[in-house]
Design a protein around this motif. Structure first.
Motif, PDB file in Angstrom:
ATOM      1  N   ASP A  74       0.817  -1.219   0.000  1.00  0.00           N
ATOM      2  CA  ASP A  74       0.000   0.000   0.000  1.00  0.00           C
ATOM      3  C   ASP A  74       0.848   1.267   0.000  1.00  0.00           C
ATOM      4  OD1 ASP A  74      -2.247  -1.570   0.059  1.00  0.00           O
ATOM      5  OD2 ASP A  74      -2.548  -1.397   2.230  1.00  0.00           O
ATOM      6  N   GLN A  75       2.092   1.167   0.438  1.00  0.00           N
ATOM      7  CA  GLN A  75       2.950   2.347   0.537  1.00  0.00           C
ATOM      8  C   GLN A  75       3.766   2.607  -0.729  1.00  0.00           C
ATOM      9  OE1 GLN A  75       4.756   0.796   4.262  1.00  0.00           O
ATOM     10  NE2 GLN A  75       4.277   2.809   5.126  1.00  0.00           N
ATOM     11  N   LEU A  76       3.637   1.746  -1.730  1.00  0.00           N
ATOM     12  CA  LEU A  76       4.403   1.936  -2.959  1.00  0.00           C
ATOM     13  C   LEU A  76       4.011   3.231  -3.666  1.00  0.00           C
ATOM     14  CD1 LEU A  76       4.558  -1.698  -4.408  1.00  0.00           C
ATOM     15  CD2 LEU A  76       6.361  -0.434  -3.227  1.00  0.00           C
ATOM     16  N   ARG A  77       2.724   3.601  -3.621  1.00  0.00           N
ATOM     17  CA  ARG A  77       2.296   4.859  -4.241  1.00  0.00           C
ATOM     18  C   ARG A  77       2.976   6.052  -3.575  1.00  0.00           C
ATOM     19  NH1 ARG A  77      -2.928   2.396  -4.370  1.00  0.00           N
ATOM     20  NH2 ARG A  77      -3.684   2.098  -6.516  1.00  0.00           N
ATOM     21  N   GLN A  78       3.044   6.035  -2.259  1.00  0.00           N
ATOM     22  CA  GLN A  78       3.707   7.124  -1.540  1.00  0.00           C
ATOM     23  C   GLN A  78       5.164   7.231  -1.950  1.00  0.00           C
ATOM     24  OE1 GLN A  78       3.798   6.578   2.716  1.00  0.00           O
ATOM     25  NE2 GLN A  78       4.898   8.506   3.089  1.00  0.00           N
ATOM     26  N   ALA A  79       5.816   6.089  -2.084  1.00  0.00           N
ATOM     27  CA  ALA A  79       7.211   6.081  -2.512  1.00  0.00           C
ATOM     28  C   ALA A  79       7.358   6.640  -3.916  1.00  0.00           C
ATOM     29  CB  ALA A  79       7.760   4.661  -2.447  1.00  0.00           C
ATOM     30  N   ALA A  80       6.476   6.229  -4.812  1.00  0.00           N
ATOM     31  CA  ALA A  80       6.543   6.710  -6.195  1.00  0.00           C
ATOM     32  C   ALA A  80       6.344   8.219  -6.259  1.00  0.00           C
ATOM     33  CB  ALA A  80       5.490   6.000  -7.034  1.00  0.00           C
ATOM     34  N   ASP A  81       5.367   8.722  -5.509  1.00  0.00           N
ATOM     35  CA  ASP A  81       5.117  10.168  -5.503  1.00  0.00           C
ATOM     36  C   ASP A  81       6.338  10.940  -5.007  1.00  0.00           C
ATOM     37  OD1 ASP A  81       2.540   9.789  -6.445  1.00  0.00           O
ATOM     38  OD2 ASP A  81       1.605   9.926  -4.459  1.00  0.00           O
ATOM     39  N   ALA A  82       7.001  10.392  -3.990  1.00  0.00           N
ATOM     40  CA  ALA A  82       8.172  11.074  -3.424  1.00  0.00           C
ATOM     41  C   ALA A  82       9.314  11.135  -4.424  1.00  0.00           C
ATOM     42  CB  ALA A  82       8.623  10.356  -2.150  1.00  0.00           C
ATOM     43  N   VAL A  83       9.530  10.067  -5.197  1.00  0.00           N
ATOM     44  CA  VAL A  83      10.599  10.060  -6.194  1.00  0.00           C
ATOM     45  C   VAL A  83      10.233  10.956  -7.375  1.00  0.00           C
ATOM     46  CG1 VAL A  83      11.972   8.636  -7.774  1.00  0.00           C
ATOM     47  CG2 VAL A  83      11.382   7.766  -5.503  1.00  0.00           C
ATOM     48  N   LEU A  84       8.974  10.916  -7.796  1.00  0.00           N
ATOM     49  CA  LEU A  84       8.540  11.752  -8.924  1.00  0.00           C
ATOM     50  C   LEU A  84       8.711  13.244  -8.641  1.00  0.00           C
ATOM     51  CD1 LEU A  84       5.332   9.839 -10.079  1.00  0.00           C
ATOM     52  CD2 LEU A  84       7.420  10.169 -11.428  1.00  0.00           C
ATOM     53  N   GLU A  85       8.715  13.613  -7.382  1.00  0.00           N
ATOM     54  CA  GLU A  85       8.922  15.023  -7.018  1.00  0.00           C
ATOM     55  C   GLU A  85      10.266  15.541  -7.534  1.00  0.00           C
ATOM     56  OE1 GLU A  85       7.179  17.440  -5.305  1.00  0.00           O
ATOM     57  OE2 GLU A  85       5.425  16.149  -5.516  1.00  0.00           O
ATOM     58  N   TYR A  86      11.214  14.648  -7.757  1.00  0.00           N
ATOM     59  CA  TYR A  86      12.544  15.057  -8.226  1.00  0.00           C
ATOM     60  C   TYR A  86      12.642  15.130  -9.748  1.00  0.00           C
ATOM     61  CZ  TYR A  86      13.966  14.523  -3.392  1.00  0.00           C
ATOM     62  OH  TYR A  86      14.064  14.661  -2.027  1.00  0.00           O
ATOM     63  N   GLY A  87      11.573  14.783 -10.459  1.00  0.00           N
ATOM     64  CA  GLY A  87      11.550  15.084 -11.883  1.00  0.00           C
ATOM     65  C   GLY A  87      11.678  13.994 -12.914  1.00  0.00           C
ATOM     66  N   PRO A  88      11.855  12.705 -12.566  1.00  0.00           N
ATOM     67  CA  PRO A  88      11.880  11.710 -13.639  1.00  0.00           C
ATOM     68  C   PRO A  88      10.516  11.628 -14.315  1.00  0.00           C
ATOM     69  CG  PRO A  88      11.714  10.618 -11.514  1.00  0.00           C
ATOM     70  CD  PRO A  88      11.955  12.075 -11.229  1.00  0.00           C
ATOM     71  N   ARG A  89      10.494  11.272 -15.599  1.00  0.00           N
ATOM     72  CA  ARG A  89       9.214  11.157 -16.300  1.00  0.00           C
ATOM     73  C   ARG A  89       8.399   9.990 -15.765  1.00  0.00           C
ATOM     74  NH1 ARG A  89      10.589  10.684 -22.362  1.00  0.00           N
ATOM     75  NH2 ARG A  89       8.415   9.986 -22.354  1.00  0.00           N
ATOM     76  N   TRP A  90       9.066   8.884 -15.484  1.00  0.00           N
ATOM     77  CA  TRP A  90       8.431   7.697 -14.923  1.00  0.00           C
ATOM     78  C   TRP A  90       9.296   7.194 -13.773  1.00  0.00           C
ATOM     79  CZ3 TRP A  90       3.977   5.130 -16.822  1.00  0.00           C
ATOM     80  CH2 TRP A  90       3.493   5.571 -18.057  1.00  0.00           C
ATOM     81  N   VAL A  91       8.659   6.506 -12.823  1.00  0.00           N
ATOM     82  CA  VAL A  91       9.416   5.827 -11.776  1.00  0.00           C
ATOM     83  C   VAL A  91       8.886   4.406 -11.645  1.00  0.00           C
ATOM     84  CG1 VAL A  91       7.913   6.641  -9.899  1.00  0.00           C
ATOM     85  CG2 VAL A  91      10.239   5.897  -9.390  1.00  0.00           C
ATOM     86  N   LEU A  92       9.806   3.473 -11.500  1.00  0.00           N
ATOM     87  CA  LEU A  92       9.476   2.079 -11.220  1.00  0.00           C
ATOM     88  C   LEU A  92       9.952   1.778  -9.809  1.00  0.00           C
ATOM     89  CD1 LEU A  92       8.466  -0.735 -12.221  1.00  0.00           C
ATOM     90  CD2 LEU A  92      10.840  -1.192 -12.873  1.00  0.00           C
ATOM     91  N   ILE A  93       9.021   1.668  -8.882  1.00  0.00           N
ATOM     92  CA  ILE A  93       9.376   1.321  -7.506  1.00  0.00           C
ATOM     93  C   ILE A  93       9.398  -0.195  -7.410  1.00  0.00           C
ATOM     94  CG2 ILE A  93       8.784   1.520  -5.071  1.00  0.00           C
ATOM     95  CD1 ILE A  93       9.509   4.185  -6.319  1.00  0.00           C
ATOM     96  N   LYS A  94      10.561  -0.730  -7.113  1.00  0.00           N
ATOM     97  CA  LYS A  94      10.741  -2.177  -7.077  1.00  0.00           C
ATOM     98  C   LYS A  94      10.439  -2.698  -5.674  1.00  0.00           C
ATOM     99  CE  LYS A  94      14.946  -1.668  -8.519  1.00  0.00           C
ATOM    100  NZ  LYS A  94      16.326  -1.801  -9.065  1.00  0.00           N
TER     101      LYS A  94
END
Length: 266
Positions: free
Chosen positions: A155-175
């Motif tokens: 359930d926390q993967l979305r939170q992690a993805a949002d936090a990484v996307l804040e730094y500007g990558p077009r896409w993020v793959l949270i493994k």
């Protein structure tokens, strides 16, 4: 005959052959693209861990990159171990000026927990490297290093993805491979979500998984696939490689990069 798609890996060497530049080039060969390399660091490494690491001068990294890109050209770039803030910033500048998708694997520690990125380089990864990434592929430890977000459930993967996307990558793959249960990853650009699931194989020999996945994504992007298509195909490839991982030395063995060649299918 025309040349196959060309992919450039910018990463460190793994003398044991399971991760780093060696894993990248094996993956690229297995997936039918021409792999090229920019060496950023040399490690003394085996199945038990990393016994030493020595980064290359920035000018050597720049020269390798320009030598390949200016003459041969690339259809995708993949980054791995960059070691220092100076190397991170130089590579980010080079990638930003290259007209090709970039897969950024923000390598922080080895499979055995050995540090492969100076703590002083984390801010450069956040502010310089992630903004030029087409796809960033952090694992949960790297998410915590970069954002402070600690993931303990799917359930926390979305939170992690949002936090990484804040730094500007077009896409993020949270493994999510470090979670229990199936191996679940989340690919998102902040609007679209793609959940990728695979059965967890009971095999401890998983050295090189992150390098292999990022290289497989780059290979598929170089073939012209969309980001979701490239990531899904790469996930299938690395799942097979993990299932076929083999013992080597006295510790954790590598995934089998050649499984798709020896057992049929790509």
């Amino acid at each position: 005959m025309s040349a196959p798609p060309r992919v450039l890996t910018v990463a460190g060497s793994d003398s044991g052959g399971g991760a780093g530049i060696q894993a990248d080039l094996k993956t690229m060969l297995a997936l039918g693209v021409h792999g090229m390399s920019v060496l950023t660091a040399v490690t003394a490494q085996n199945s038990l861990g990393v016994q030493g690491a020595w980064e290359l001068p920035v000018r050597a990294v720049r020269a390798q990159y320009r030598s390949v890109v200016d003459d041969i050209g690339v259809q995708a770039v993949k980054t791995g171990m960059l070691a220092s803030a100076e190397l991170v910033e130089a590579v980010a500048e080079l990638i930003g000026a290259t007209d090709a998708p970039a897969v950024v694997d923000p390598v922080g520690v080895s499979k055995h927990g050995d540090p492969l990125l100076a703590a002083s380089a984390l801010d450069s990864v956040r502010t310089r490297l992630l903004p030029v990434a087409t796809v960033a592929t952090p694992n949960l430890d790297e998410v915590a290093q970069l954002t402070g977000v600690r993931v303990e459930s799917e359930d926390q993967l979305r939170q992690a993805a949002d936090a990484v996307l804040e730094y500007g990558p077009r896409w993020v793959l949270i493994k999510g491979g470090h979670l229990s249960g199936d191996a679940v990853d989340l690919l998102t650009d902040g609007r679209r979500e793609h959940w990728l699931r695979a059965p967890r194989h009971d095999n401890r020999h998983t050295h090189g998984t992150g390098c292999t996945l990022a290289s497989a994504i780059a290979a598929q992007l170089a073939k012209g696939r969309s980001v979701p298509e490239a990531v899904a195909a790469a996930k299938d490839y690395v799942t097979g490689a993990i299932a076929a991982g083999f013992a080597l030395g006295g510790g954790i063995g590598p995934v089998d990069h050649g499984w798709a060649l020896t057992r049929g299918g790509r």
